[in-house]
Design an enzyme around this catalytic site. Structure first.
Site, PDB file in Angstrom:
ATOM      1  N   SER A  55       0.805  -1.219   0.000  1.00  0.00           N
ATOM      2  CA  SER A  55       0.000   0.000   0.000  1.00  0.00           C
ATOM      3  C   SER A  55       0.843   1.276   0.000  1.00  0.00           C
ATOM      4  O   SER A  55       0.329   2.355  -0.287  1.00  0.00           O
ATOM      5  CB  SER A  55      -0.954   0.006   1.193  1.00  0.00           C
ATOM      6  OG  SER A  55      -0.235  -0.187   2.387  1.00  0.00           O
TER       7      SER A  55
ATOM      8  N   ASP B 200      -2.434   5.768  12.248  1.00  0.00           N
ATOM      9  CA  ASP B 200      -1.662   5.297  11.101  1.00  0.00           C
ATOM     10  C   ASP B 200      -0.351   6.081  11.038  1.00  0.00           C
ATOM     11  O   ASP B 200      -0.321   7.228  10.593  1.00  0.00           O
ATOM     12  CB  ASP B 200      -2.461   5.476   9.810  1.00  0.00           C
ATOM     13  CG  ASP B 200      -1.691   4.975   8.587  1.00  0.00           C
ATOM     14  OD1 ASP B 200      -0.524   4.557   8.736  1.00  0.00           O
ATOM     15  OD2 ASP B 200      -2.253   5.005   7.472  1.00  0.00           O
TER      16      ASP B 200
ATOM     17  N   HIS C 163       1.585   4.869   6.673  1.00  0.00           N
ATOM     18  CA  HIS C 163       1.344   5.524   5.383  1.00  0.00           C
ATOM     19  C   HIS C 163       1.659   7.011   5.506  1.00  0.00           C
ATOM     20  O   HIS C 163       1.952   7.490   6.595  1.00  0.00           O
ATOM     21  CB  HIS C 163      -0.116   5.305   4.952  1.00  0.00           C
ATOM     22  CG  HIS C 163      -0.423   3.860   4.732  1.00  0.00           C
ATOM     23  ND1 HIS C 163      -1.003   3.080   5.706  1.00  0.00           N
ATOM     24  CD2 HIS C 163      -0.200   3.057   3.681  1.00  0.00           C
ATOM     25  CE1 HIS C 163      -1.122   1.845   5.242  1.00  0.00           C
ATOM     26  NE2 HIS C 163      -0.639   1.797   4.024  1.00  0.00           N
TER      27      HIS C 163
END
Ligand SMILES: *[C@@H]1O[C@H](CO)[C@@H](O)[C@H](O)[C@H]1NC(C)=O
Ligand SMILES: *[C@@H]1O[C@H](CO)[C@@H](O)[C@H](O)[C@H]1NC(C)=O
Ligand SMILES: *[C@@H]1O[C@H](CO)[C@@H](O)[C@H](O)[C@H]1NC(C)=O
Ligand SMILES: *[C@@H]1O[C@H](CO)[C@@H](O)[C@H](O)[C@H]1NC(C)=O
Ligand SMILES: *[C@@H]1O[C@H](CO)[C@@H](O)[C@H](O)[C@H]1NC(C)=O
Length: 422
Positions: free
Chosen positions: A141, A395, A398
């Site tokens: 990702s 998170d 990312h």
């Protein structure tokens, strides 16, 4: 004719066309965004796998001039070239502005290699060079995170031009693998989700909820990319983090052992064993492939959980980059990095014999300096709107978009278009 307003501003200003006092107007950006949005359709005819055109000229490796990947983050008052309103390719989970992240300081930095200049990517020049070409970003990702950044940056064109924006021409239904086409340049960009680069059965939905260990075939490269491989002119591969997960390893279709599978009575082989094996096979494939384009291996980027892990309240609340030496890679990422660098070094030696153009895109060290660049709680839309003490899974892996990884495109421009390398 459509304009992207922020890019117009500087040229309007220079030419004195307008008394532009507004600065960068959110209102106009909003307008441009809506116009752009209503323009997307057509191009469904361009849906076959792209095939390799002629490479005009091979890019000769330059003699050791400058290491693009060692340097510092320095203030950049101009800020990011796009916003949550000017670029429509950003996924909600990384759209920190839209999700209400309150600080904006993290947008005002740029990567500055210590011994050379790194100009900002010139979208027009980049696209011009990419006429009839295809790019693929292949990995997990974070590769998806990067493709969004690339699309946003390239969609920003100089004022007097029609806005060039990429049209989505393929989606695997899960949003994991996609393809876009820039029609006026006949330029195609793909992202292919292949987090192990090897064949794997993954029992996890897009939200990361898993019902079973991964089943990884450590001796088979993932056909999802290998079958299309020769069709891409430029490829950026990456992998790493998924090897941490609970996984059962297969070789010759037989169970060989596992990583983290308590209760299964299987030999724990360690994720490092599997990553080493997969990367060795992967690089062997690459260096003997007779590929005529340019192939990058992007090193794994670090996460920045502090005061805990992702599952027990760890967060990433910093609002500025740090200097080299302040943060250290965690032990797991260190292991991953060692494996990557060792495997790459061996491969690069072979590639120079076989003539495959293989480059390291070593963004790990510069990423370590950006603990401020992650969504944190702002992975979610206005996470504290109802309860300002809400317990949120952060998170810190990312990257916010816009954000630090937009600089990766400047590095790409230097390596691909201007032929610079270390
Ligand atoms: C973009 O972010 C700003 C704040 O940073 C917010 O006010 C605005 O509503 C956001 N726009 C969209 C379309 O999400
Ligand atoms: C791109 O492809 C078209 C059609 O095949 C061709 O006419 C054109 O010359 C190509 N342009 C470049 C820069 O390769
Ligand atoms: C577009 O580029 C592809 C190669 O990527 C080429 O095969 C095709 O002919 C090009 N089409 C046009 C219309 O130029
Ligand atoms: C675990 O595996 C070993 C070797 O395959 C076997 O001898 C042993 O009986 C197994 N133990 C259990 C509890 O299944
Ligand atoms: C971690 O916790 C310490 C002590 O509670 C605090 O001073 C520090 O700011 C925290 N760091 C982050 C990044 O939240």
């Amino acid at each position: 004719m459509l304009f992207v307003w922020k890019s117009c501003w500087s040229s309007l200003h220079k030419r004195n066309y307008l008394p532009v006092k507004l600065g960068f107007s959110i209102f106009l950006l909003g307008l441009a965004f809506r116009l752009l949005f209503s323009q997307s359709s057509g191009f469904s005819e361009v849906s076959e796998a792209p095939f390799l055109g002629k490479i005009v000229k091979p890019i000769a490796p330059l003699k050791g001039k400058c290491d693009l990947f060692s340097g510092d983050w320095i203030p950049n008052p101009a800020g990011s070239v796009y916003t949550n309103e000017s670029c429509k390719y950003v996924f909600d989970h990384q759209n920190c502005m839209k999700n209400g992240r309150p600080d904006t300081g993290y947008l005002y930095w740029r990567w500055n290699p210590r011994h050379c200049e790194l100009p900002q990517i010139n979208p027009e020049k980049f696209l011009e060079m990419m006429r009839n070409k295809t790019w693929a970003l292949i990995g997990d990702s974070i590769s998806r995170n990067h493709v969004q950044s690339l699309l946003c940056v390239l969609s920003k064109m100089p004022c007097h031009e029609e806005v060039e924006h990429a049209v989505e021409v393929y989606d695997d239904q899960e949003g994991r693998s996609k393809r876009w086409h820039f029609s006026s340049y006949n330029f195609t960009v793909s992202v292919i989700w292949s987090p192990f680069l090897a064949e794997a059965a993954i029992f996890e939905d897009i939200n990361g909820v898993s019902t079973h260990e991964v089943e990884l075939q450590i001796d088979k490269l993932d056909t999802k990319w290998s079958e299309q491989y020769q069709g891409f002119n430029y490829i950026m591969f990456s992998s790493g983090k998924w090897f941490f997960k609970s996984t059962i390893y297969y070789k010759n279709n037989k169970i060989l052992g596992c990583h983290y599978c308590p209760g299964k009575n299987l030999t724990e082989l360690g994720f490092d064993f599997a990553y080493r094996k997969v990367l060795r096979d992967f690089f062997n494939f690459i260096v003997t492939s007779n590929h005529k384009g340019m192939i990058f291996y992007r090193t794994s980027t670090p996460d920045h959980f502090e005061n805990g892990s992702w599952f027990d309240g760890g967060n990433c609340k910093r609002t500025e980059p740090v200097k080299e030496g302040v943060l250290e890679l965690n032990e797991m990422v260190k292991i991953i990095r060692d494996i990557e660098l060792t495997a790459f070094e061996e491969a690069a030696a072979k590639a120079s014999e076989t003539g495959v153009n293989l480059r390291l895109f070593d963004v790990n060290p510069l990423s370590l300096l950006r603990p401020d660049g992650h969504p944190g709680a702002y992975r979610h839309f206005h996470p504290f709107a109802k309860d300002k003490n809400a317990k949120i899974v952060n998170d810190c892996l990312h990257w916010c978009l816009p954000g630090p990884i937009d600089s990766w495109n400047d590095l790409l421009m230097e390596m691909v278009v201007n032929g610079k390398d270390d």
